[in-house]
Design a protein around this motif. Structure first.
Motif, PDB file in Angstrom:
ATOM      1  N   ALA A 167       3.252  14.705  -8.115  1.00  0.00           N
ATOM      2  CA  ALA A 167       2.662  15.402  -7.079  1.00  0.00           C
ATOM      3  C   ALA A 167       3.329  15.862  -5.800  1.00  0.00           C
ATOM      4  O   ALA A 167       3.105  16.314  -4.784  1.00  0.00           O
ATOM      5  CB  ALA A 167       1.388  14.550  -6.610  1.00  0.00           C
ATOM      6  N   VAL A 168       4.763  15.285  -6.121  1.00  0.00           N
ATOM      7  CA  VAL A 168       5.644  15.571  -5.202  1.00  0.00           C
ATOM      8  C   VAL A 168       7.081  16.212  -5.914  1.00  0.00           C
ATOM      9  O   VAL A 168       7.259  15.985  -6.939  1.00  0.00           O
ATOM     10  CB  VAL A 168       6.327  14.330  -4.445  1.00  0.00           C
ATOM     11  CG1 VAL A 168       4.872  13.815  -3.368  1.00  0.00           C
ATOM     12  CG2 VAL A 168       6.655  13.294  -5.272  1.00  0.00           C
ATOM     13  N   ASN A 169       7.842  16.757  -5.060  1.00  0.00           N
ATOM     14  CA  ASN A 169       9.240  17.535  -5.766  1.00  0.00           C
ATOM     15  C   ASN A 169      10.098  16.446  -5.532  1.00  0.00           C
ATOM     16  O   ASN A 169       9.998  15.360  -4.653  1.00  0.00           O
ATOM     17  CB  ASN A 169       9.490  18.646  -5.093  1.00  0.00           C
ATOM     18  CG  ASN A 169       9.704  18.569  -3.533  1.00  0.00           C
ATOM     19  OD1 ASN A 169      10.138  17.806  -3.051  1.00  0.00           O
ATOM     20  ND2 ASN A 169       9.352  19.597  -2.639  1.00  0.00           N
ATOM     21  N   PRO A 170      11.303  16.275  -6.067  1.00  0.00           N
ATOM     22  CA  PRO A 170      12.535  15.471  -5.803  1.00  0.00           C
ATOM     23  C   PRO A 170      12.862  15.192  -4.293  1.00  0.00           C
ATOM     24  O   PRO A 170      13.038  14.087  -4.104  1.00  0.00           O
ATOM     25  CB  PRO A 170      13.488  15.819  -6.966  1.00  0.00           C
ATOM     26  CG  PRO A 170      12.904  16.798  -7.746  1.00  0.00           C
ATOM     27  CD  PRO A 170      11.667  17.494  -7.133  1.00  0.00           C
ATOM     28  N   ARG A 171      12.749  16.016  -3.779  1.00  0.00           N
ATOM     29  CA  ARG A 171      13.101  15.811  -2.213  1.00  0.00           C
ATOM     30  C   ARG A 171      12.065  14.903  -1.424  1.00  0.00           C
ATOM     31  O   ARG A 171      12.516  14.392  -0.794  1.00  0.00           O
ATOM     32  CB  ARG A 171      13.423  17.447  -1.502  1.00  0.00           C
ATOM     33  CG  ARG A 171      13.706  17.170  -0.093  1.00  0.00           C
ATOM     34  CD  ARG A 171      15.096  16.860  -0.173  1.00  0.00           C
ATOM     35  NE  ARG A 171      16.080  17.537   0.792  1.00  0.00           N
ATOM     36  CZ  ARG A 171      17.155  16.819   0.983  1.00  0.00           C
ATOM     37  NH1 ARG A 171      17.409  15.785   0.267  1.00  0.00           N
ATOM     38  NH2 ARG A 171      17.925  17.335   2.047  1.00  0.00           N
ATOM     39  N   HIS A 224       4.276   5.439  -5.479  1.00  0.00           N
ATOM     40  CA  HIS A 224       4.280   5.488  -7.251  1.00  0.00           C
ATOM     41  C   HIS A 224       3.149   6.416  -7.747  1.00  0.00           C
ATOM     42  O   HIS A 224       3.541   6.994  -8.836  1.00  0.00           O
ATOM     43  CB  HIS A 224       4.093   4.001  -7.531  1.00  0.00           C
ATOM     44  CG  HIS A 224       3.816   3.456  -9.019  1.00  0.00           C
ATOM     45  ND1 HIS A 224       4.995   4.019  -9.890  1.00  0.00           N
ATOM     46  CD2 HIS A 224       2.743   3.492  -9.624  1.00  0.00           C
ATOM     47  CE1 HIS A 224       4.557   3.660 -11.116  1.00  0.00           C
ATOM     48  NE2 HIS A 224       3.500   3.285 -11.036  1.00  0.00           N
ATOM     49  N   ARG A 225       2.020   6.405  -7.231  1.00  0.00           N
ATOM     50  CA  ARG A 225       0.942   7.496  -7.630  1.00  0.00           C
ATOM     51  C   ARG A 225       1.566   8.781  -7.495  1.00  0.00           C
ATOM     52  O   ARG A 225       1.226   9.508  -8.450  1.00  0.00           O
ATOM     53  CB  ARG A 225      -0.188   7.095  -6.646  1.00  0.00           C
ATOM     54  CG  ARG A 225      -1.314   7.875  -7.591  1.00  0.00           C
ATOM     55  CD  ARG A 225      -2.556   7.799  -6.412  1.00  0.00           C
ATOM     56  NE  ARG A 225      -2.347   8.221  -4.932  1.00  0.00           N
ATOM     57  CZ  ARG A 225      -2.157   9.509  -4.493  1.00  0.00           C
ATOM     58  NH1 ARG A 225      -2.309  10.368  -5.374  1.00  0.00           N
ATOM     59  NH2 ARG A 225      -1.876   9.303  -3.244  1.00  0.00           N
ATOM     60  N   LYS A 226       2.195   9.147  -6.405  1.00  0.00           N
ATOM     61  CA  LYS A 226       2.332  10.401  -6.262  1.00  0.00           C
ATOM     62  C   LYS A 226       3.551  10.873  -7.493  1.00  0.00           C
ATOM     63  O   LYS A 226       3.521  11.914  -7.858  1.00  0.00           O
ATOM     64  CB  LYS A 226       3.171  10.736  -4.896  1.00  0.00           C
ATOM     65  CG  LYS A 226       1.767  10.882  -3.697  1.00  0.00           C
ATOM     66  CD  LYS A 226       2.540  11.178  -2.449  1.00  0.00           C
ATOM     67  CE  LYS A 226       1.175  11.292  -1.409  1.00  0.00           C
ATOM     68  NZ  LYS A 226       1.824  11.429   0.079  1.00  0.00           N
ATOM     69  N   VAL A 227       4.440   9.911  -7.412  1.00  0.00           N
ATOM     70  CA  VAL A 227       5.585  10.382  -8.415  1.00  0.00           C
ATOM     71  C   VAL A 227       5.003  10.389  -9.914  1.00  0.00           C
ATOM     72  O   VAL A 227       5.386  11.139 -10.774  1.00  0.00           O
ATOM     73  CB  VAL A 227       6.671   9.272  -8.449  1.00  0.00           C
ATOM     74  CG1 VAL A 227       7.514   9.261  -9.657  1.00  0.00           C
ATOM     75  CG2 VAL A 227       7.244   9.428  -7.031  1.00  0.00           C
ATOM     76  N   GLY A 251       0.916  -1.266   0.087  1.00  0.00           N
ATOM     77  CA  GLY A 251       0.051   0.063  -0.172  1.00  0.00           C
ATOM     78  C   GLY A 251       0.677   1.304  -0.142  1.00  0.00           C
ATOM     79  O   GLY A 251       0.475   2.140  -0.589  1.00  0.00           O
ATOM     80  N   LYS A 252       1.887   1.124   0.827  1.00  0.00           N
ATOM     81  CA  LYS A 252       2.822   2.445   0.800  1.00  0.00           C
ATOM     82  C   LYS A 252       3.594   2.632  -0.563  1.00  0.00           C
ATOM     83  O   LYS A 252       3.764   3.633  -1.142  1.00  0.00           O
ATOM     84  CB  LYS A 252       3.932   2.096   1.917  1.00  0.00           C
ATOM     85  CG  LYS A 252       3.334   2.250   3.346  1.00  0.00           C
ATOM     86  CD  LYS A 252       4.356   2.343   4.330  1.00  0.00           C
ATOM     87  CE  LYS A 252       3.780   2.346   5.690  1.00  0.00           C
ATOM     88  NZ  LYS A 252       4.758   2.025   6.817  1.00  0.00           N
ATOM     89  N   PHE A 276      12.367  11.491  -2.767  1.00  0.00           N
ATOM     90  CA  PHE A 276      13.479  10.612  -2.105  1.00  0.00           C
ATOM     91  C   PHE A 276      13.074  10.505  -0.584  1.00  0.00           C
ATOM     92  O   PHE A 276      13.331   9.233  -0.060  1.00  0.00           O
ATOM     93  CB  PHE A 276      14.595  11.706  -2.186  1.00  0.00           C
ATOM     94  CG  PHE A 276      15.758  11.306  -1.478  1.00  0.00           C
ATOM     95  CD1 PHE A 276      16.841  10.294  -2.185  1.00  0.00           C
ATOM     96  CD2 PHE A 276      16.174  11.348   0.153  1.00  0.00           C
ATOM     97  CE1 PHE A 276      17.766   9.699  -1.693  1.00  0.00           C
ATOM     98  CE2 PHE A 276      17.445  10.586   0.508  1.00  0.00           C
ATOM     99  CZ  PHE A 276      18.187   9.994  -0.415  1.00  0.00           C
ATOM    100  N   ASN A 277      12.435  11.274   0.084  1.00  0.00           N
ATOM    101  CA  ASN A 277      11.951  11.030   1.503  1.00  0.00           C
ATOM    102  C   ASN A 277      11.138   9.774   1.661  1.00  0.00           C
ATOM    103  O   ASN A 277      11.133   8.916   2.421  1.00  0.00           O
ATOM    104  CB  ASN A 277      11.729  12.271   2.151  1.00  0.00           C
ATOM    105  CG  ASN A 277      12.864  13.283   2.624  1.00  0.00           C
ATOM    106  OD1 ASN A 277      13.949  12.930   2.459  1.00  0.00           O
ATOM    107  ND2 ASN A 277      12.473  14.636   2.661  1.00  0.00           N
ATOM    108  N   LEU A 278      10.057  10.009   0.607  1.00  0.00           N
ATOM    109  CA  LEU A 278       9.034   8.950   0.908  1.00  0.00           C
ATOM    110  C   LEU A 278       9.640   7.505   0.317  1.00  0.00           C
ATOM    111  O   LEU A 278       9.213   6.515   0.848  1.00  0.00           O
ATOM    112  CB  LEU A 278       7.994   9.330  -0.531  1.00  0.00           C
ATOM    113  CG  LEU A 278       6.993  10.390  -0.061  1.00  0.00           C
ATOM    114  CD1 LEU A 278       6.087  10.667  -1.166  1.00  0.00           C
ATOM    115  CD2 LEU A 278       6.169   9.991   1.115  1.00  0.00           C
TER     116      LEU A 278
END
Length: 166
Positions: free
Chosen positions: A134-138, A127-130, A121-122, A141-143
């Motif tokens: 919907a997220v920046n590179p930083r 994968h969906r956010k990337v 699930g995580k 990386f953290n996710l």
């Protein structure tokens, strides 16, 4: 003296019977202890062999997640990068997850399957956010790093259950 006189009164066949029982006990006890130890070794080897495929499959998933993390960072930073590279790495990770799920179908373990379902699930959330950027590179990386940390914790629980070490 009384012991010797008592011993003389006992019939010879009773003396041999007692001697035979004593010899039998001296042979049977170490043999039983030996077989008990052999059974422990066999049980440990069997448990170890059940855990090795899970460790191998989980290490494959962790490796694919790390590779996806790197490609995702490049994908989010560089618009000219082809999406197919990241997509193919995501598909490889999905295939590795599927291989682990197939193993679970053959060797069910309710504790592991629930924890693994949370990891999946995580992964789908990351994968969906990337994919939607919907997220920046930083943040990506953290996710990914948090996901890899959870995967390593899951791997450690497998190692602990099957008494293995890396």
């Amino acid at each position: 003296m009384k012991f010797v006189t008592r011993l003389k009164r006992i019939a010879l066949w009773k003396k041999f019977a007692c001697l035979g029982l004593l010899c039998l006990a001296l042979i049977a006890m170490p043999t039983a202890l030996y077989w008990k130890e052999v059974d422990k070794s066999l049980a440990f080897a069997e448990t170890e062999q059940q855990g090795l495929p899970q460790v191998h499959l989980m290490l494959n998933i962790i490796q694919r997640t790390q590779q996806h993390r790197a490609l995702s960072a490049r994908f989010l930073q560089d618009d000219s990068m082809p999406k197919n590279d990241r997509r193919s790495k995501a598909e490889e990770l999905e295939a590795a997850i599927f291989a682990y799920e197939v193993y679970f179908d053959k060797h069910p373990n309710p504790v592991h399957s629930q924890a693994f379902a949370q990891l999946v699930g995580k992964w789908h959330e990351v994968h969906r956010k990337v994919a939607q950027k919907a997220v920046n590179p930083r943040e990506s990386f953290n996710l990914h790093s948090a996901l890899i940390h959870d995967q390593l914790q899951f791997l450690q629980s497998i190692l602990d259950i099957y008494q293995l070490s890396l």
